[in-house]
Design a protein around this motif. Structure first.
Motif, mmCIF file in Angstrom:
data_model
loop_
_atom_site.group_PDB
_atom_site.id
_atom_site.type_symbol
_atom_site.label_atom_id
_atom_site.label_comp_id
_atom_site.label_asym_id
_atom_site.label_seq_id
_atom_site.Cartn_x
_atom_site.Cartn_y
_atom_site.Cartn_z
ATOM 1 N N SER A 62 36.344 -6.550 -26.143
ATOM 2 C CA SER A 62 37.456 -7.066 -26.946
ATOM 3 C C SER A 62 36.995 -7.959 -28.090
ATOM 4 O O SER A 62 37.697 -8.069 -29.100
ATOM 5 N N GLY A 63 35.814 -8.588 -27.963
ATOM 6 C CA GLY A 63 35.465 -9.601 -28.952
ATOM 7 C C GLY A 63 34.110 -9.530 -29.604
ATOM 8 O O GLY A 63 33.786 -10.390 -30.427
ATOM 9 N N ALA A 64 33.296 -8.532 -29.293
ATOM 10 C CA ALA A 64 31.971 -8.453 -29.919
ATOM 11 C C ALA A 64 32.108 -8.239 -31.423
ATOM 12 O O ALA A 64 33.034 -7.588 -31.901
ATOM 13 N N GLN A 65 31.159 -8.792 -32.160
ATOM 14 C CA GLN A 65 31.206 -8.711 -33.620
ATOM 15 C C GLN A 65 30.603 -7.419 -34.168
ATOM 16 O O GLN A 65 30.765 -7.121 -35.349
ATOM 17 N N VAL A 66 29.910 -6.680 -33.307
ATOM 18 C CA VAL A 66 29.291 -5.420 -33.717
ATOM 19 C C VAL A 66 30.073 -4.265 -33.093
ATOM 20 O O VAL A 66 30.259 -4.229 -31.876
ATOM 21 N N GLN A 67 30.521 -3.353 -33.932
ATOM 22 C CA GLN A 67 31.359 -2.256 -33.455
ATOM 23 C C GLN A 67 30.677 -1.440 -32.365
ATOM 24 O O GLN A 67 31.276 -1.108 -31.341
ATOM 25 N N GLY A 68 29.402 -1.106 -32.555
ATOM 26 C CA GLY A 68 28.694 -0.310 -31.563
ATOM 27 C C GLY A 68 28.605 -0.994 -30.213
ATOM 28 O O GLY A 68 28.625 -0.335 -29.162
ATOM 29 N N VAL A 69 28.517 -2.303 -30.227
ATOM 30 C CA VAL A 69 28.460 -3.074 -28.983
ATOM 31 C C VAL A 69 29.803 -3.005 -28.261
ATOM 32 O O VAL A 69 29.868 -2.828 -27.049
ATOM 33 N N ARG A 70 30.883 -3.138 -28.999
ATOM 34 C CA ARG A 70 32.224 -3.020 -28.391
ATOM 35 C C ARG A 70 32.399 -1.661 -27.737
ATOM 36 O O ARG A 70 32.888 -1.557 -26.605
ATOM 37 N N LEU A 71 32.004 -0.627 -28.448
ATOM 38 C CA LEU A 71 32.172 0.725 -27.928
ATOM 39 C C LEU A 71 31.301 0.950 -26.690
ATOM 40 O O LEU A 71 31.714 1.610 -25.732
ATOM 41 N N ALA A 72 30.099 0.384 -26.692
ATOM 42 C CA ALA A 72 29.216 0.520 -25.538
ATOM 43 C C ALA A 72 29.797 -0.191 -24.317
ATOM 44 O O ALA A 72 29.723 0.308 -23.190
ATOM 45 N N ALA A 73 30.381 -1.371 -24.529
ATOM 46 C CA ALA A 73 31.005 -2.104 -23.423
ATOM 47 C C ALA A 73 32.209 -1.340 -22.877
ATOM 48 O O ALA A 73 32.431 -1.279 -21.661
ATOM 49 N N LEU A 74 32.990 -0.751 -23.767
ATOM 50 C CA LEU A 74 34.139 0.048 -23.333
ATOM 51 C C LEU A 74 33.682 1.240 -22.511
ATOM 52 O O LEU A 74 34.260 1.541 -21.453
ATOM 53 N N GLN A 75 32.643 1.911 -22.972
ATOM 54 C CA GLN A 75 32.134 3.057 -22.225
ATOM 55 C C GLN A 75 31.575 2.642 -20.871
ATOM 56 O O GLN A 75 31.713 3.376 -19.879
ATOM 57 N N ALA A 76 30.971 1.462 -20.801
ATOM 58 C CA ALA A 76 30.467 0.959 -19.520
ATOM 59 C C ALA A 76 31.615 0.753 -18.537
ATOM 60 O O ALA A 76 31.483 1.034 -17.336
ATOM 61 N N LEU A 77 32.751 0.281 -19.023
ATOM 62 C CA LEU A 77 33.926 0.119 -18.159
ATOM 63 C C LEU A 77 34.455 1.470 -17.685
ATOM 64 O O LEU A 77 34.927 1.610 -16.559
ATOM 65 N N VAL A 78 34.380 2.471 -18.555
ATOM 66 C CA VAL A 78 34.780 3.826 -18.155
ATOM 67 C C VAL A 78 33.878 4.330 -17.037
ATOM 68 O O VAL A 78 34.347 4.891 -16.035
ATOM 69 N N GLN A 79 32.584 4.126 -17.194
ATOM 70 C CA GLN A 79 31.633 4.576 -16.177
ATOM 71 C C GLN A 79 31.840 3.856 -14.848
ATOM 72 O O GLN A 79 31.584 4.428 -13.780
ATOM 73 N N ARG A 80 32.335 2.631 -14.910
ATOM 74 C CA ARG A 80 32.646 1.887 -13.690
ATOM 75 C C ARG A 80 34.028 2.252 -13.130
ATOM 76 O O ARG A 80 34.432 1.736 -12.104
ATOM 77 N N LYS A 81 34.754 3.117 -13.863
ATOM 78 C CA LYS A 81 36.117 3.513 -13.480
ATOM 79 C C LYS A 81 37.029 2.287 -13.326
ATOM 80 O O LYS A 81 37.848 2.202 -12.410
ATOM 81 N N ASP A 82 36.856 1.353 -14.249
ATOM 82 C CA ASP A 82 37.606 0.086 -14.203
ATOM 83 C C ASP A 82 38.942 0.258 -14.921
ATOM 84 O O ASP A 82 39.143 -0.225 -16.047
ATOM 85 N N ALA A 83 39.881 0.947 -14.266
ATOM 86 C CA ALA A 83 41.167 1.265 -14.890
ATOM 87 C C ALA A 83 41.954 0.010 -15.255
ATOM 88 O O ALA A 83 42.617 -0.029 -16.295
ATOM 89 N N ALA A 84 41.901 -1.010 -14.413
ATOM 90 C CA ALA A 84 42.699 -2.209 -14.651
ATOM 91 C C ALA A 84 42.282 -2.898 -15.951
ATOM 92 O O ALA A 84 43.139 -3.270 -16.768
ATOM 93 N N ARG A 85 40.993 -3.064 -16.153
ATOM 94 C CA ARG A 85 40.545 -3.768 -17.362
ATOM 95 C C ARG A 85 40.720 -2.912 -18.613
ATOM 96 O O ARG A 85 41.014 -3.442 -19.690
ATOM 97 N N ILE A 86 40.558 -1.607 -18.498
ATOM 98 C CA ILE A 86 40.776 -0.750 -19.656
ATOM 99 C C ILE A 86 42.250 -0.749 -20.029
ATOM 100 O O ILE A 86 42.611 -0.760 -21.213
ATOM 101 N N SER A 87 43.138 -0.772 -19.034
ATOM 102 C CA SER A 87 44.570 -0.877 -19.330
ATOM 103 C C SER A 87 44.876 -2.191 -20.042
ATOM 104 O O SER A 87 45.720 -2.245 -20.947
ATOM 105 N N GLN A 88 44.197 -3.266 -19.643
ATOM 106 C CA GLN A 88 44.397 -4.547 -20.326
ATOM 107 C C GLN A 88 43.935 -4.480 -21.782
ATOM 108 O O GLN A 88 44.557 -5.058 -22.670
ATOM 109 N N LEU A 89 42.861 -3.735 -22.013
ATOM 110 C CA LEU A 89 42.351 -3.591 -23.379
ATOM 111 C C LEU A 89 43.284 -2.767 -24.250
ATOM 112 O O LEU A 89 43.134 -2.748 -25.477
#
Length: 253
Positions: free
Chosen positions: A73-100
Motif C-alpha cells: 500500500s505504501g512503497a515508493q517504488v512501483q515494482g516493490v508494491r507489485l512484488a508485495a502484492l504478488q507475495a500476498l497472492v502466493q500466500r493466499k491472503d484473501a483478507a489483506r488483499i480485500s483490504q487493499l
C-alpha cells in the motif's frame, strides 16, 4: 529417595529450564519481529527493491503478512508494491488483499489497478471489497480520469485497456453476487423507489436478472407523474434489457 532423585532431577531445576526456554523463545520472537519490521521499512523506502520484498516474504506468520500489506500500500517504488502484492497472492491472503481493494482508485497507475484486480480475482473479494470495486467503477462512470489519461481533451468513453479492466472487475462482481446484492440495495438503493442510476447501470451491464423482482416492483407500482422522471426511465430501460417482463414475480411474504 524417589525415582526423580535417583535420576538427578529436582523441581527447581525443571522450573529454571522452563523459564530459560520461555526467555529464549521471547528473545527469538523479538529478534524475528524486528527483522521483519526492518525489511518492511527498507522496502517502503524510495531505494527499496524487489529482493527485499522477497526476503520479507520468506518469513511465515501474521507479522510478515501485515508488513507485506503495508509495503503493497505504501512503497515508493512501483515494482516493490507489485512484488508485495504478488507475495500476498502466493500466500493466499484473501483478507489483506480485500483490504487493499480500497486502493482501487483512478489516481493509482493502471499497472497497479490491473494487478490488484488480478489479485482479487485469484483470492476472493469480501463485502467491503465489493463496495470498493463498485466505488471505483462509479467514479469512472461519473467521469473521473484515470491516472494515465493526461490529454487536455480526452476521448469520450473508456480506452481499450480500461474496458478490459472493467470487464475483469465485472467478473469479480459476478462471482460475488450475494455481497453485490447487499451493496446494491444498501448503498445504491436498488430496493428503493428511486435507485441510483449507477446501480441500475451495473445491474443492466452485468445482466443481473436476479434484480428483476425489485425493478418490476417500481416499474409496476409508481404513480403516473413519476413515470416522466429520468429515474423511472432508467428502471424501465433495465426492465427491457433484462427481459424482466417475461419473468415471474415472486409473491410477497
Amino acid at each position: 529417595m524417589s525415582l526423580l532423585d535417583d535420576l538427578g532431577f529436582r523441581p527447581a531445576r525443571i522450573g529454571i529450564a522452563i523459564v530459560l526456554l520461555l526467555l529464549a523463545g521471547t528473545a527469538f520472537s523479538t529478534w524475528r519481529n524486528a527483522r521483519i519490521d526492518a525489511l518492511a521499512r527498507s522496502a517502503i523506502d524510495r531505494k527499496g527493491d524487489v529482493a527485499t520484498v522477497q526476503r520479507l516474504a520468506s518469513y511465515r506468520g501474521q507479522r510478515a503478512g501485515e508488513q507485506l500489506a503495508v509495503v503493497a500500500s505504501g512503497a515508493q517504488v512501483q515494482g516493490v508494491r507489485l512484488a508485495a502484492l504478488q507475495a500476498l497472492v502466493q500466500r493466499k491472503d484473501a483478507a489483506r488483499i480485500s483490504q487493499l481493494s480500497g486502493l482501487m482508485l483512478p489516481s493509482e497507475t493502471f499497472e497497479w489497478r490491473q494487478a490488484l484486480a488480478n489479485a482479487i480475482y485469484q483470492t476472493g473479494c469480501s463485502l467491503e471489497c465489493v463496495r470498493n470495486l463498485l466505488y471505483y467503477e462509479e467514479r469512472i462512470w461519473r467521469g473521473d480520469r484515470p491516472a494515465e489519461e493526461t490529454a487536455a481533451h480526452p476521448p469520450p468513453g473508456l480506452s481499450e485497456k480500461e474496458q478490459a479492466l472493467q470487464t475483469a472487475i465485472d467478473e469479480i462482481l459476478r462471482m460475488n453476487k450475494p455481497a453485490l446484492a447487499i451493496v446494491l440495495e444498501k448503498t445504491y438503493g436498488l430496493n428503493s423507489t428511486f435507485p441510483s442510476p449507477f446501480g441500475i447501470d451495473v445491474v443492466s451491464r452485468l445482466g443481473l436478472t436476479e434484480a428483476c423482482p425489485l425493478l418490476m416492483r417500481m416499474y409496476l407500482t409508481v404513480h403516473d407523474n413519476v413515470k416522466q422522471s429520468p429515474e423511472y426511465k432508467n428502471v424501465a430501460d433495465a426492465v427491457e434489457r433484462l427481459g424482466c417482463k417475461s419473468r415471474p414475480i415472486p409473491s410477497q411474504p
